[in-house]
Design an enzyme around this catalytic site. Structure first.
Site, short mmCIF file in Angstrom:
data_model
loop_
_atom_site.label_atom_id
_atom_site.label_comp_id
_atom_site.label_asym_id
_atom_site.label_seq_id
_atom_site.Cartn_x
_atom_site.Cartn_y
_atom_site.Cartn_z
N ILE A 13 66.31 74.76 -87.42
CA ILE A 13 67.00 75.56 -86.38
C ILE A 13 68.04 76.46 -87.03
O ILE A 13 68.18 77.64 -86.67
CB ILE A 13 67.64 74.65 -85.31
CG1 ILE A 13 66.62 73.67 -84.74
CG2 ILE A 13 68.21 75.51 -84.18
CD1 ILE A 13 67.19 72.66 -83.76
N ASP A 131 70.09 66.40 -76.70
CA ASP A 131 70.06 65.70 -75.40
C ASP A 131 69.84 64.20 -75.59
O ASP A 131 70.03 63.42 -74.64
CB ASP A 131 68.99 66.30 -74.48
CG ASP A 131 67.56 66.22 -75.05
OD1 ASP A 131 67.39 65.78 -76.20
OD2 ASP A 131 66.62 66.60 -74.32
N ALA A 158 72.80 57.88 -81.89
CA ALA A 158 74.15 57.29 -81.94
C ALA A 158 75.03 58.06 -82.91
O ALA A 158 76.22 58.31 -82.65
CB ALA A 158 74.06 55.82 -82.35
N LYS A 160 74.70 61.23 -83.71
CA LYS A 160 75.02 62.52 -83.10
C LYS A 160 76.07 62.36 -82.00
O LYS A 160 76.97 63.18 -81.85
CB LYS A 160 73.75 63.18 -82.52
CG LYS A 160 72.73 63.63 -83.55
CD LYS A 160 73.24 64.71 -84.48
CE LYS A 160 73.48 66.04 -83.80
NZ LYS A 160 73.87 67.09 -84.79
N LEU A 196 56.48 66.56 -84.30
CA LEU A 196 55.19 66.56 -83.61
C LEU A 196 54.41 67.88 -83.70
O LEU A 196 53.26 67.90 -84.18
CB LEU A 196 55.40 66.17 -82.14
CG LEU A 196 54.16 65.82 -81.32
CD1 LEU A 196 54.53 64.89 -80.15
CD2 LEU A 196 53.44 67.02 -80.77
N ARG A 220 59.25 65.04 -72.72
CA ARG A 220 60.32 65.80 -73.36
C ARG A 220 60.38 67.19 -72.73
O ARG A 220 59.38 67.70 -72.23
CB ARG A 220 60.05 65.97 -74.88
CG ARG A 220 59.93 64.66 -75.66
CD ARG A 220 61.26 63.96 -75.76
NE ARG A 220 61.24 62.73 -76.53
CZ ARG A 220 61.15 61.50 -76.02
NH1 ARG A 220 61.01 61.32 -74.72
NH2 ARG A 220 61.20 60.44 -76.80
P1 NAD Z 1 66.57 69.92 -90.14
O1 NAD Z 1 66.43 68.50 -90.57
O2 NAD Z 1 65.37 70.81 -90.14
O3 NAD Z 1 67.67 70.66 -91.03
C1 NAD Z 1 68.88 70.07 -91.40
C2 NAD Z 1 69.48 70.88 -92.54
O4 NAD Z 1 70.74 70.30 -92.88
C3 NAD Z 1 68.63 70.89 -93.81
O5 NAD Z 1 68.53 72.20 -94.32
C4 NAD Z 1 69.40 69.98 -94.76
O6 NAD Z 1 69.22 70.32 -96.12
C5 NAD Z 1 70.83 70.20 -94.29
N1 NAD Z 1 71.70 69.07 -94.61
C6 NAD Z 1 71.47 67.76 -94.36
N2 NAD Z 1 72.49 67.01 -94.80
C7 NAD Z 1 73.41 67.87 -95.32
C8 NAD Z 1 74.69 67.71 -95.92
N3 NAD Z 1 75.23 66.49 -96.07
N4 NAD Z 1 75.34 68.81 -96.35
C9 NAD Z 1 74.78 70.04 -96.22
N5 NAD Z 1 73.59 70.25 -95.66
C10 NAD Z 1 72.90 69.18 -95.20
O7 NAD Z 1 67.24 69.83 -88.71
P2 NAD Z 1 67.03 70.76 -87.43
O8 NAD Z 1 65.85 70.26 -86.68
O9 NAD Z 1 67.10 72.18 -87.83
O10 NAD Z 1 68.32 70.37 -86.58
C11 NAD Z 1 69.53 71.12 -86.71
C12 NAD Z 1 70.56 70.55 -85.77
O11 NAD Z 1 70.09 70.60 -84.43
C13 NAD Z 1 70.89 69.07 -86.04
O12 NAD Z 1 72.26 68.88 -85.86
C14 NAD Z 1 70.10 68.33 -84.96
O13 NAD Z 1 70.74 67.11 -84.62
C15 NAD Z 1 70.16 69.32 -83.83
N6 NAD Z 1 69.04 69.23 -82.87
C16 NAD Z 1 67.75 69.35 -83.31
C17 NAD Z 1 66.71 69.32 -82.37
C18 NAD Z 1 65.27 69.52 -82.79
O14 NAD Z 1 64.39 69.50 -81.94
N7 NAD Z 1 64.98 69.75 -84.07
C19 NAD Z 1 66.98 69.14 -81.03
C20 NAD Z 1 68.32 69.01 -80.64
C21 NAD Z 1 69.35 69.08 -81.56
#
Ligand code: NAD
Length: 350
Positions: A13, A131, A158, A160, A196, A220
């Protein structure tokens, strides 16, 4: 002109947000702080000229302070996280480290530079959450609103939830200008193929089984990632300090319906696009068979939440957020992106 610090901007994201923001705000500069875990990929943002990748950990408070100070950052958008529920069940420690300790490290740095040192005239700390912090709904329960009590069920949700509470406390106690968005399941380009939709697309192309948890009827809300970026932009522009906003795609679907639609889209792509059968000879669709033949039921995920649904009235009325993609158009764009960007996903180790 603004200077942004985007944590986790080499992930799914965050990477999409960097592309979106650079396109919408070409005058701004973007520093991406990402330690490139298995989920981070520098090639995701390599072609964004305004973005500079700093490889580092959000738990490195001194590094974050330095970036905020020296790059004159006014807006921090915090995506970095461990994000996969299955991994949190087998190894929760990394989730506590990054999602809880990491978020507190960022908040400490932001407080020091923006509030204590007084360098941060206008500032915003925007936190990206999920969510899943609200727990699981029954079939007839109303959708999650911003006042739904937190009831996280997995180590991921938890951790988050804990980070959301920290952000709230730094606003309430120290006056940090924060906003939080809690969003539903995202899908779209640059999505690591453990989740998925990208997993099923790539398995369908290579003729591998499509593993369906339990009875496949977990529900979802699905959000096309570009619409999520639009919602974050709206929160940065119109969000009130200390507020939280739910963001969704407005389309609740059982996993089985999502899987059937992926299968149908793959079948359709093979019928419409010349050469796909030669590129992916292992795909059932290459031999005129239905992709859904690959569906396979597997044991359910431990503690699998049954239903999530988002009430996004506040984001629509107070932020002016309007998603622009329904699931059908978003899924088609996503499949086409994976077909046209094979070089991005073939380099990911299995
Ligand atoms: P992702 O796992 O694809 O990407 C996470 C990124 O964070 C990676 O590039 C990773 O290298 C980096 N990262 C991890 N630990 C780190 C650290 N300690 N220091 C620096 N960088 C670090 O995740 P995503 O799916 O892109 O999700 C992004 C955010 O959105 C997250 O906070 C997640 O909780 C939230 N979120 C995701 C979804 C979803 O459907 N993917 C839905 C709701 C919320």
């Amino acid at each position: 002109m603004a200077n942004l610090l985007v944590t986790g901007g080499a992930g799914f994201i965050g990477g999409n947000f960097v592309h979106y923001w650079a396109h919408q705000h070409p005058e701004d500069t973007i520093v991406v702080l990402d330690c490139l875990t298995y989920a981070g990929n520098r090639s995701t943002i390599a072609d964004v000229e305004q973005a500079e990748l700093v490889v580092g950990d959000i738990r490195d408070t001194a590094l974050v302070e330095k970036l905020l100070r020296e790059r004159r950052v006014s807006t921090l958008v915090h995506f970095a996280a461990e994000s996969h529920v299955d991994r949190s069940i087998t190894g929760p420690d990394a989730f506590i480290e990054t999602n809880v300790i990491g978020t507190s490290s960022l908040l400490k740095a932001a407080r020091k530079v923006w509030l204590d040192e007084g360098s941060g005239k206008d500032h915003r700390f925007h936190h990206i959450s999920t969510d899943e912090v609200y727990g699981s709904l029954g079939p007839d329960d109303p959708a999650f609103s911003e006042t739904t009590p937190y009831q996280p069920n997995s180590p991921y949700s938890a951790s988050k939830a804990a980070s959301d509470h920290l952000v709230r406390a730094w606003h309430h106690t120290y006056g940090l200008n924060t906003t939080t968005t809690n969003c539903s399941n995202n899908y779209g380009p640059y999505h690591y193929p453990e989740k998925l939709i990208p997993l099923f697309i790539l398995n369908a192309l290579s003729g591998k089984p499509l593993p369906i948890y339990g009875d496949g009827m977990n529900v979802r809300d699905w959000l096309y990632v570009e619409d999520h970026c639009r919602g974050i932009e709206a929160a940065l522009k119109n969000g009130k300090p200390g507020e939280t906003y739910n963001i969704g795609g407005g389309e609740e679907l059982p996993n089985m319906a999502v899987i059937d639609r992926i299968c149908a889209e793959v079948d359709r792509a093979f019928a419409e696009i010349d050469g796909l059968a030669d590129r992916y000879p292992q795909a059932p669709a290459a031999r005129g068979r239905a992709t859904c033949d690959l569906k396979t039921f597997v044991a359910d995920r431990k503690g699998h939440d049954r239903r999530y649904a988002i009430d996004e009235t506040r984001a629509r009325t107070e932020l002016g957020y309007v998603p622009q993609h329904d699931f059908a158009t978003g899924l088609r764009s996503t499949l086409r992106w994976y077909l046209e960007n094979e070089s991005w996903w073939t380099k990911i180790p299995n």
